[in-house]
Design an enzyme around this catalytic site. Structure first.
Site, PDB file in Angstrom:
ATOM      1  NE  ARG A  74      -3.572  -2.257   2.400  1.00  0.00           N
ATOM      2  CZ  ARG A  74      -3.745  -3.429   3.091  1.00  0.00           C
ATOM      3  NH1 ARG A  74      -2.893  -3.800   4.124  1.00  0.00           N
ATOM      4  NH2 ARG A  74      -4.647  -4.230   2.862  1.00  0.00           N
ATOM      5  CB  SER A 107      -5.916  -1.247  -5.308  1.00  0.00           C
ATOM      6  OG  SER A 107      -5.280  -1.870  -4.232  1.00  0.00           O
ATOM      7  CB  ILE A 151      -9.366 -12.956   1.466  1.00  0.00           C
ATOM      8  CG1 ILE A 151      -9.248 -11.778   2.775  1.00  0.00           C
ATOM      9  CG2 ILE A 151      -8.192 -13.451   0.935  1.00  0.00           C
ATOM     10  CD1 ILE A 151      -8.705 -12.437   4.080  1.00  0.00           C
ATOM     11  CG  ASP A 152     -11.648  -7.905   2.934  1.00  0.00           C
ATOM     12  OD1 ASP A 152     -11.172  -8.974   3.681  1.00  0.00           O
ATOM     13  OD2 ASP A 152     -11.030  -6.807   2.905  1.00  0.00           O
ATOM     14  CG  MET A 194      -8.446 -11.180   8.506  1.00  0.00           C
ATOM     15  SD  MET A 194      -7.185 -11.242   7.232  1.00  0.00           S
ATOM     16  CE  MET A 194      -5.543 -10.772   8.297  1.00  0.00           C
ATOM     17  NE  ARG A 196      -9.560  -3.710   4.362  1.00  0.00           N
ATOM     18  CZ  ARG A 196      -8.423  -3.089   4.734  1.00  0.00           C
ATOM     19  NH1 ARG A 196      -8.242  -1.952   5.584  1.00  0.00           N
ATOM     20  NH2 ARG A 196      -7.219  -3.672   4.256  1.00  0.00           N
ATOM     21  NE  ARG A 278      -8.478 -21.768  26.968  1.00  0.00           N
ATOM     22  CZ  ARG A 278      -8.892 -21.691  28.252  1.00  0.00           C
ATOM     23  NH1 ARG A 278      -9.873 -20.958  28.750  1.00  0.00           N
ATOM     24  NH2 ARG A 278      -8.533 -22.373  29.084  1.00  0.00           N
TER      25      ARG A 278
HETATM   26  O1  F6P Z   1      -8.397  -6.682   2.880  1.00  0.00           O
HETATM   27  C1  F6P Z   1      -7.759  -7.598   3.033  1.00  0.00           C
HETATM   28  C2  F6P Z   1      -7.455  -7.827   4.599  1.00  0.00           C
HETATM   29  O2  F6P Z   1      -6.922  -9.113   4.817  1.00  0.00           O
HETATM   30  C3  F6P Z   1      -8.597  -7.517   5.750  1.00  0.00           C
HETATM   31  O3  F6P Z   1      -9.630  -8.636   5.815  1.00  0.00           O
HETATM   32  C4  F6P Z   1      -7.682  -7.186   6.738  1.00  0.00           C
HETATM   33  O4  F6P Z   1      -8.556  -6.417   7.649  1.00  0.00           O
HETATM   34  C5  F6P Z   1      -6.551  -6.406   6.265  1.00  0.00           C
HETATM   35  O5  F6P Z   1      -6.596  -6.790   4.982  1.00  0.00           O
HETATM   36  C6  F6P Z   1      -5.346  -6.753   7.070  1.00  0.00           C
HETATM   37  O6  F6P Z   1      -4.487  -5.779   6.480  1.00  0.00           O
HETATM   38  P1  F6P Z   1      -2.877  -5.928   6.683  1.00  0.00           P
HETATM   39  O7  F6P Z   1      -2.327  -7.359   6.213  1.00  0.00           O
HETATM   40  O8  F6P Z   1      -2.265  -4.716   6.212  1.00  0.00           O
HETATM   41  O9  F6P Z   1      -2.695  -6.154   8.345  1.00  0.00           O
END
Ligand code: F6P
Length: 363
Positions: A74, A107, A151-152, A194, A196, A278
């Site tokens: 990024r 992106s 992957i989101d 994950m 986001r 847990r």
């Molecule tokens: O956008 C993909 C992702 O894996 C999200 O699910 C997650 O919040 C983020 O990227 C994590 O980002 P990084 O790899 O910068 O920690």
């Protein structure tokens, strides 16, 4: 030959290599010369080894590998005009004014901004003597084709984005593994996944994993959800279930927008049910490892189509992203989909969850 840059940007995703491979080989087959722009936009900003020609063999034996062999990042510099000027100058050094960009909505938004800025960047490069007027005139526009790699699975208009299926496999493997130890101890596990701002991975993992409760950002639970969750888990125990599993999306919130974390859920379980729960935060294991069969073939089809699109593009054509939609590979206007995705996020942020679900569904 027409020269085309290929880059992966943002978080990596299993299947990006398949898309790169297919794009590169289709470009070669169609007589074009592909270049790798390494480490996302950072490679364009840096120039030098950041932009390299690719041959047929450069993308050999990568179909089954996770991540992206051309690197991703990024890039903060690329958000500044000075970074974009460097990127344009370095691309033009190689005669590149066509790009295939594989990345998430951030992106693709950055790509579109760069594309819009291109004429003024080229003009400034010519005025300051970094490129000749002939070069500026020969490359009046940047032509791009996008592929959604994330992957989101958060892009409106695409059924599944690159990496989502593999990430789901990874999550399910973990859930299955956790289940056996949970059952031995009659424990509840709270698993954070994950995604986001998007609850797709959490929801689908919960359904496919036979989990007991799931918290996702798009449908924040109503007040009293703690009671509801505990009642459901207690019922399962009474029915003889030895293990329970709660999935929490990393972006889950309550209706006031306060985050609900896996630790919050664990606390509730301990206070209300006396459970010794847990927490497992799956983290980047979800993004790593081999792409699934689906992520290999789907990304291959997307890469082929993106190569065709970018070669057909002219300065006048609207940039497209290539997506899988309704079980077909389609090209859809890039910014329309990115803006529709933003609109869904804004609705979620404004607390209009039903509106957000309807807006996503309309695609
Ligand atoms: O956008 C993909 C992702 O894996 C999200 O699910 C997650 O919040 C983020 O990227 C994590 O980002 P990084 O790899 O910068 O920690």
């Amino acid at each position: 030959p027409i020269r085309v840059g290929v880059l992966t940007s943002g978080g990596d995703a299993q299947g990006m290599n398949a898309a790169v491979r297919a794009a590169v080989r289709t470009l070669l087959r169609l007589g074009a010369q592909p270049y790798a722009v390494m480490e996302g936009w950072a490679g364009a900003v840096a120039g030098g080894e950041g932009i390299r020609p690719l041959g047929w063999d450069s993308v050999g034996a990568i179909l089954h590998r996770g991540g992206t062999i051309i690197g991703t990042a990024r890039s903060a510099e690329f958000r500044e005009r000075s970074g974009q000027l460097d990127a344009a100058a370095h691309l033009l050094e190689h005669g590149i004014d066509r790009l295939i960009v594989i990345g998430g909505d951030g992106s693709l938004t950055g790509t579109n901004e760069f594309r819009m800025n291109w004429p003024s960047l080229v003009a400034e490069l010519a005025e300051t003597g970094r490129i000749t007027t002939q070069v500026a005139q020969a490359h009046p526009a940047l032509m791009v084709a996008g592929i959604v790699g994330s992957i989101d699975n958060d892009l409106v208009g695409a059924d599944m984005t690159i990496g989502t299926d593999s990430a789901l496999h990874r999550i399910l493997e973990a859930i299955d593994d956790i289940s056996s130890t949970a059952a031995s101890h009659q424990r509840t596990f709270v698993v954070e996944v994950m995604g986001r701002h998007c609850g797709y991975l959490a929801l689908m993992a919960a359904v496919a994993g036979g989990c007991d409760y799931v918290l996702v950002p798009e449908i924040p639970p109503a007040e009293g959800w703690e009671e509801d969750m505990c009642a459901k888990l207690a019922k399962g125990r009474r029915a003889g279930r030895r293990e329970s599993m709660v999935i929490v999306a990393e972006g889950a919130t309550d209706r006031c927008g306060n985050r609900i974390t896996a630790d919050d859920v664990k606390r509730v379980l301990s206070e209300r049910l006396g459970e010794d729960a847990r927490v497992t935060i799956l983290g980047h294991v979800q993004r790593g490892g081999k792409p699934s069969a689906y992520d290999r073939w789907m990304s291959t089809l997307l890469g082929c189509q993106a190569a065709r699109e970018v070669l057909q593009a002219s300065p006048e054509t609207v940039p497209v992203i290539v997506v899988e939609r309704h079980n077909r590979i389609r090209s859809v206007p890039m910014m329309e989909q990115v803006e529709a995705t933003r609109a869904v996020k804004d609705l979620v942020a404004a607390g209009d969850w039903e509106g957000a679900v309807a807006a996503r569904g309309r695609s």
